[in-house]
Every structure is written in structure tokens, then in C-alpha cells.
Design an enzyme around this catalytic site. Structure first.
Site, PDB file in Angstrom:
ATOM      1  N   ASP A  73       0.719  -2.391   0.237  1.00 56.28           N
ATOM      2  CA  ASP A  73      -0.489  -2.723   0.993  1.00 56.28           C
ATOM      3  C   ASP A  73      -1.512  -1.589   0.964  1.00 56.28           C
ATOM      4  OD1 ASP A  73      -2.100  -4.303   2.511  1.00 56.28           O
ATOM      5  OD2 ASP A  73      -1.101  -3.898   4.411  1.00 56.28           O
TER       6      ASP A  73
HETATM    7  C1  FPP Z   1      -2.237  -5.579  -1.136  1.00 56.04           C
HETATM    8  O1  FPP Z   1      -3.360  -4.774  -0.910  1.00 56.04           O
HETATM    9  C2  FPP Z   1      -1.954  -5.649  -2.573  1.00 56.04           C
HETATM   10  C3  FPP Z   1      -2.055  -6.774  -3.318  1.00 56.04           C
HETATM   11  C4  FPP Z   1      -2.476  -8.084  -2.752  1.00 56.04           C
HETATM   12  C5  FPP Z   1      -1.819  -6.747  -4.782  1.00 56.04           C
HETATM   13  C6  FPP Z   1      -0.822  -5.740  -5.279  1.00 56.04           C
HETATM   14  C7  FPP Z   1      -0.727  -5.834  -6.740  1.00 56.04           C
HETATM   15  C8  FPP Z   1      -0.540  -4.787  -7.578  1.00 56.04           C
HETATM   16  C9  FPP Z   1      -0.384  -3.396  -7.139  1.00 56.04           C
HETATM   17  C10 FPP Z   1      -0.430  -5.075  -9.042  1.00 56.04           C
HETATM   18  C11 FPP Z   1       1.013  -5.202  -9.403  1.00 56.04           C
HETATM   19  C12 FPP Z   1       1.198  -5.744 -10.760  1.00 56.04           C
HETATM   20  C13 FPP Z   1       2.334  -6.381 -11.163  1.00 56.04           C
HETATM   21  C14 FPP Z   1       2.419  -6.970 -12.521  1.00 56.04           C
HETATM   22  C15 FPP Z   1       3.489  -6.529 -10.290  1.00 56.04           C
HETATM   23  P1  FPP Z   1      -4.624  -5.394  -0.121  1.00 56.04           P
HETATM   24  O2  FPP Z   1      -5.619  -5.857  -1.130  1.00 56.04           O
HETATM   25  O3  FPP Z   1      -4.156  -6.454   0.817  1.00 56.04           O
HETATM   26  O4  FPP Z   1      -5.133  -4.150   0.650  1.00 56.04           O
HETATM   27  P2  FPP Z   1      -6.050  -4.172   1.961  1.00 56.04           P
HETATM   28  O5  FPP Z   1      -5.183  -4.653   3.071  1.00 56.04           O
HETATM   29  O6  FPP Z   1      -6.455  -2.748   2.112  1.00 56.04           O
HETATM   30  O7  FPP Z   1      -7.201  -5.081   1.680  1.00 56.04           O
END
Ligand code: FPP
Length: 310
Positions: free
Chosen positions: A86
Site C-alpha cells: 500500500d
Molecule cells: C496500492 O497502492 C497498490 C496497488 C493497488 C498496486 C500494487 C501493484 C504493484 C506494486 C505492481 C506489482 C506488479 C506485479 C506484476 C505483481 P495505492 O495506489 O492504493 O496507494 P495509495 O493508498 O497511496 O493511493
């Protein structure tokens, strides 16, 4: 020699961040983070990351046992670690970048965590890459993430296949782009016999739905006379959950980054006795140091499963 570190910029290329520096204080080290002048990478620019990373790790793992950092013991290593990656969006926002840049930076943290998991003898790593509940996000971000998943699978698959890493994907794949569905099927097929380390990627995954589909499947079997109601037990449910793709379906440790203290519809049934570790860093800043700290914390826990210490 394995190297996953990002290239270190020359000293005069480093500049302390001028705006709101306190927001860039690394909560772990209490030092300020620095960024390159002329700012961040262009949104579409590919990150320059050394390749053949996980492959090198697995090869090394086969050849010799990696010495562990102080405070860690191999025999106390969790078999299965689950991670809610996250904070990518907030990481990007702090830098004035679109959320996709946070996700791209998050891939580097993921590479580091895969690398040390394989090195340290962890058997399974499950990462929450995209929740079923994330489909309501802006179309541009969702499309970016789908492309990123494709890019990462394409670039890593040969290494995974060659080096004994099994890739499994859980979640409702029917909602994914067809091209991604094909890549996933190919990755699972090519790596299905591998057993050194298993990477489970939860995409379009919902813990509630996982339990629901297991219930429906058992109900259907009962209706068809294949299962007697009195035979329905925890083990049967375990066999119907999407984590039936692994020998170790119950995570020993769940890590969530970014300071949020929630499970957010991740592996609900499977987390019943999981140890929890919440880190303040955003996922792109977590990396190896954060992961080692989580493992050290895990190894200091006493797990009682409802019983008493002797
Ligand atoms: C949450 O951060 C993260 C995600 C929704 C995506 C995570 C994906 C990756 C790191 C890529 C991984 C790749 C593979 C192939 C497994 P958020 O966007 O919810 O963060 P925020 O809460 O700060 O908005």
C-alpha cells in the site's frame, strides 16, 4: 554478483527536496530522502533496473545458504508471507507524479522482497497487486496497472521458469484483459513444476468472494451427492479456497505498508492466525530494509494459536 540496487546518482546530481521537506522524512532512518534534480522520471520512461535478478537469487540459493542479517534465524523464517503493497499513490503524489509512477516504483520494492524471500528460505510470498474493489478506480490508472502487470510478467517469466520459481495468480481473472489472462495462464503453466519458491499474485482478488465461491462449490458438491454435510470441515473449505494452489495456504506473516491498519478484504479465512506487521513507509520505500525489519519482528513473536505458553 547479484545487484538489485538502483543506480546511485553522482553526488552533485543529488539535491535535497525543497518543498515540504518534513513530508519526505524517512520514518525508519529519520533522514531526509533526496530526489534527482530535474525531478522525477518522465511518466512513460522505463525504469532502468538490472535484469536477471530473481534468477540470480535462486541460483545462488541453490549453491549456498545466504548469511542472514543479524537478528534473523533461518529456522524461524516464516514459510508464507503475505503483503499488502500500500501507498504507491501517496508516494507518487508527494512527488507530484501520477499514481502509475508510484506503481512502477512499487515494482522495484517487490523485486527486492521477492529476492530476499527466495534467498532466506521463505517458501511462499503472496502479494495483493489489485483488489476486486480497485476496479472502481479511474480507468487510466486501472489500464496502467494492467499494462504494468503484463510488462512485469513478460520481463520476468523466463527467469522464474528457469530458476525454480512457481508463479500462481488468484482472483477473478475473467475481468482482466484477454492478453493478460493469456500471459497469466502461460506463466502458471510454464512454472507449475517449480518448487524452490512460489510467488502468488492476487489480482482482482476479494477475500469475501474467495470464501463465497468455496461455499458455493461445496454446496454444489453436496447437492450432487459428492459430499455429505457432516463431512464439511475446515480442511474441505481450505481445499476449495483459491489458495489451494499452494502447500502453505496460511500466511505466517502479513505485512501492510503505508501506515494503514486494515486487512482490506485480503485473505480473510487464511489470516486467522497470521502475525501482523504494519509499516509506516509507503510501499516503494519499503524494500529490503523494511522487509528484514518485519521478519525480525515476526521472529520475536510467540504464536499460541489460542493455547498457553509452556
Ligand atoms: C496500492 O497502492 C497498490 C496497488 C493497488 C498496486 C500494487 C501493484 C504493484 C506494486 C505492481 C506489482 C506488479 C506485479 C506484476 C505483481 P495505492 O495506489 O492504493 O496507494 P495509495 O493508498 O497511496 O493511493
Amino acid at each position: 554478483m547479484l545487484s538489485l540496487r538502483l543506480p546511485i546518482p553522482s553526488e552533485n546530481a543529488l539535491a535535497p527536496l525543497k518543498t515540504k521537506p518534513s513530508r519526505f522524512l524517512n520514518p525508519r532512518t529519520q533522514t531526509h530522502l533526496y530526489c534527482l534534480p530535474s525531478a522525477a522520471p518522465k511518466p512513460q520512461a522505463k525504469l532502468q533496473i538490472p535484469r536477471a535478478t530473481t534468477a540470480d537469487v535462486a541460483r545462488k540459493d541453490l549453491e549456498e545458504e545466504e548469511p542472514l542479517p543479524e537478528g534473523l534465524r533461518r529456522e524461524l523464517m516464516p514459510k508464507h508471507v503475505a503483503v499488502i503493497m500500500d501507498g504507491n499513490g501517496r508516494w507518487a503524489k508527494q512527488r507530484g507524479l501520477p499514481p502509475g509512477e508510484g506503481h512502477k516504483a512499487g515494482v522495484e520494492s517487490l523485486r527486492a522482497v521477492i529476492e530476499i524471500s527466495a534467498r532466506y528460505g521463505i517458501k511462499v510470498l503472496t502479494v495483493f497487486a489489485f483488489s476486486y474493489d480497485n476496479w472502481i478506480r479511474p480507468k487510466v490508472e486501472v489500464e496502467f496497472l494492467m499494462s504494468l502487470f503484463e510488462e512485469v510478467i513478460k520481463s520476468e517469466l523466463d527467469n522464474f521458469a528457469r530458476e525454480g520459481i512457481r508463479v500462481s495468480v488468484i482472483g477473478d481473472s475473467t475481468k482482466l484483459p484477454i492478453s493478460l489472462q493469456k500471459l497469466i495462464a502461460d506463466a502458471e503453466e510454464k512454472t507449475k513444476e517449480n518448487s524452490i519458491f512460489q510467488l502468488i499474485v492476487a489480482v482482482s482478488y476479494s477475500g469475501k468472494y474467495d470464501v463465497l465461491q468455496a461455499c458455493k462449490s461445496i454446496a454444489q458438491k453436496a447437492k450432487d451427492g459428492l459430499v455429505q454435510v457432516e463431512d464439511i470441515d475446515e480442511s474441505l473449505i481450505e481445499q476449495e479456497l483459491e489458495t489451494n494452489c499452494t502447500e502453505f495456504p496460511y500466511p505466517d506473516l502479513l505485512i501492510r505498508t503505508s501506515g494503514e491498519l486494515r486487512v482490506s478484504n485480503f485473505l480473510l479465512w487464511q489470516l486467522a492466525y497470521t502475525e501482523l506487521f504494519f509499516a509506516p513507509e509507503f510501499w516503494p520505500d519499503f524494500g529490503k530494509d523494511g522487509f528484514v525489519e518485519a521478519l525480525v519482528s515476526f521472529q520475536q513473536r510467540q504464536r499460541r494459536y489460542g493455547g498457553r505458553n509452556t
